[in-house]
Design a protein around this motif. Structure first.
Motif, PDB file in Angstrom:
ATOM      1  N   ARG A 162       0.868  -1.176   0.000  1.00  0.00           N
ATOM      2  CA  ARG A 162       0.000   0.000   0.000  1.00  0.00           C
ATOM      3  C   ARG A 162       0.904   1.224   0.000  1.00  0.00           C
ATOM      4  NH1 ARG A 162      -2.255   2.464   4.559  1.00  0.00           N
ATOM      5  NH2 ARG A 162      -1.488   0.705   5.746  1.00  0.00           N
ATOM      6  N   HIS A 163       0.844   1.996  -1.077  1.00  0.00           N
ATOM      7  CA  HIS A 163       1.705   3.161  -1.253  1.00  0.00           C
ATOM      8  C   HIS A 163       0.983   4.425  -0.813  1.00  0.00           C
ATOM      9  CE1 HIS A 163       4.762   1.020  -3.656  1.00  0.00           C
ATOM     10  NE2 HIS A 163       3.732   0.343  -4.148  1.00  0.00           N
ATOM     11  N   ALA A 164       1.706   5.550  -0.828  1.00  0.00           N
ATOM     12  CA  ALA A 164       1.132   6.860  -0.507  1.00  0.00           C
ATOM     13  C   ALA A 164       1.594   7.862  -1.557  1.00  0.00           C
ATOM     14  CB  ALA A 164       1.592   7.303   0.875  1.00  0.00           C
ATOM     15  N   SER A 165       0.788   8.893  -1.745  1.00  0.00           N
ATOM     16  CA  SER A 165       1.117   9.930  -2.719  1.00  0.00           C
ATOM     17  C   SER A 165       0.889  11.299  -2.113  1.00  0.00           C
ATOM     18  CB  SER A 165       0.233   9.758  -3.966  1.00  0.00           C
ATOM     19  OG  SER A 165       0.451  10.840  -4.850  1.00  0.00           O
ATOM     20  N   SER A 166       1.678  12.253  -2.537  1.00  0.00           N
ATOM     21  CA  SER A 166       1.479  13.632  -2.078  1.00  0.00           C
ATOM     22  C   SER A 166       0.718  14.444  -3.117  1.00  0.00           C
ATOM     23  CB  SER A 166       2.823  14.300  -1.768  1.00  0.00           C
ATOM     24  OG  SER A 166       3.609  14.365  -2.945  1.00  0.00           O
ATOM     25  N   GLU A 167       0.347  13.782  -4.235  1.00  0.00           N
ATOM     26  CA  GLU A 167      -0.417  14.486  -5.271  1.00  0.00           C
ATOM     27  C   GLU A 167      -1.805  14.839  -4.747  1.00  0.00           C
ATOM     28  OE1 GLU A 167      -0.534  12.473  -9.026  1.00  0.00           O
ATOM     29  OE2 GLU A 167       1.559  11.872  -8.866  1.00  0.00           O
ATOM     30  N   ARG A 168      -2.307  15.986  -5.198  1.00  0.00           N
ATOM     31  CA  ARG A 168      -3.645  16.394  -4.788  1.00  0.00           C
ATOM     32  C   ARG A 168      -4.669  15.408  -5.357  1.00  0.00           C
ATOM     33  NH1 ARG A 168      -6.077  20.999  -2.915  1.00  0.00           N
ATOM     34  NH2 ARG A 168      -4.086  22.086  -2.970  1.00  0.00           N
ATOM     35  N   LEU A 169      -5.558  14.928  -4.495  1.00  0.00           N
ATOM     36  CA  LEU A 169      -6.593  13.988  -4.913  1.00  0.00           C
ATOM     37  C   LEU A 169      -7.577  14.697  -5.841  1.00  0.00           C
ATOM     38  CD1 LEU A 169      -7.599  11.053  -4.320  1.00  0.00           C
ATOM     39  CD2 LEU A 169      -9.085  12.062  -2.603  1.00  0.00           C
TER      40      LEU A 169
ATOM     41  N   VAL B  58      -2.609   5.464 -13.406  1.00  0.00           N
ATOM     42  CA  VAL B  58      -1.226   5.321 -12.942  1.00  0.00           C
ATOM     43  C   VAL B  58      -0.795   6.628 -12.287  1.00  0.00           C
ATOM     44  CG1 VAL B  58       1.162   4.893 -13.639  1.00  0.00           C
ATOM     45  CG2 VAL B  58      -0.700   3.649 -14.751  1.00  0.00           C
ATOM     46  N   ILE B  59      -0.259   6.528 -11.072  1.00  0.00           N
ATOM     47  CA  ILE B  59       0.259   7.696 -10.364  1.00  0.00           C
ATOM     48  C   ILE B  59       1.663   7.386  -9.848  1.00  0.00           C
ATOM     49  CG2 ILE B  59      -2.020   8.541  -9.678  1.00  0.00           C
ATOM     50  CD1 ILE B  59      -1.412   7.476  -6.855  1.00  0.00           C
ATOM     51  N   THR B  60       2.438   8.432  -9.646  1.00  0.00           N
ATOM     52  CA  THR B  60       3.750   8.285  -9.030  1.00  0.00           C
ATOM     53  C   THR B  60       3.579   8.464  -7.526  1.00  0.00           C
ATOM     54  OG1 THR B  60       4.815   9.183 -10.994  1.00  0.00           O
ATOM     55  CG2 THR B  60       6.116   9.166  -8.965  1.00  0.00           C
ATOM     56  N   VAL B  61       4.119   7.537  -6.769  1.00  0.00           N
ATOM     57  CA  VAL B  61       3.948   7.546  -5.319  1.00  0.00           C
ATOM     58  C   VAL B  61       5.233   8.007  -4.631  1.00  0.00           C
ATOM     59  CG1 VAL B  61       2.072   5.871  -5.301  1.00  0.00           C
ATOM     60  CG2 VAL B  61       4.431   5.072  -5.258  1.00  0.00           C
ATOM     61  N   LEU B  62       5.161   8.189  -3.322  1.00  0.00           N
ATOM     62  CA  LEU B  62       6.265   8.781  -2.565  1.00  0.00           C
ATOM     63  C   LEU B  62       7.587   8.032  -2.702  1.00  0.00           C
ATOM     64  CD1 LEU B  62       4.468   9.817   0.763  1.00  0.00           C
ATOM     65  CD2 LEU B  62       5.026  11.231  -1.229  1.00  0.00           C
TER      66      LEU B  62
END
Ligand SMILES: [Zn+2]
Length: 80
Positions: free
Chosen positions: A21-28, A38-42
């Motif tokens: 389970r990853h995390a992202s700082s991108e605005r939801l 596809v998103i880039t995660v921390l």
């Protein structure tokens, strides 16, 4: 019927277990990220979005955990 649902749940759980389970700082985005996007995660990986409830049961990605603590300015448990 109940047994069938239990089997389906266990199969889904088993197939989901090895994924972190990853995390992202991108605005939801409004309405959230679409499944399969596809998103880039921390931790730097590019991952496919999975909004399923089972995804919350996956083990936290160690790289994302370190980056999330650093972003929040909160020391990791056990760090001295
Ligand atoms: Zn990660």
């Amino acid at each position: 019927m109940v047994l069938g649902l239990a089997r389906k749940f266990l199969c889904e759980l088993a197939s989901a277990a090895p994924r972190p389970r990853h995390a992202s700082s991108e605005r939801l985005p409004p309405g959230g990220w679409p499944d399969g996007g596809v998103i880039t995660v921390l931790c730097g990986e590019k991952v496919h979005v999975d909004n399923s409830p089972l995804a919350w049961l996956w083990e936290t990605c160690p790289g994302c955990n370190v980056e999330a603590h650093a972003l929040a300015g909160v020391p990791m448990a056990g760090a001295r």
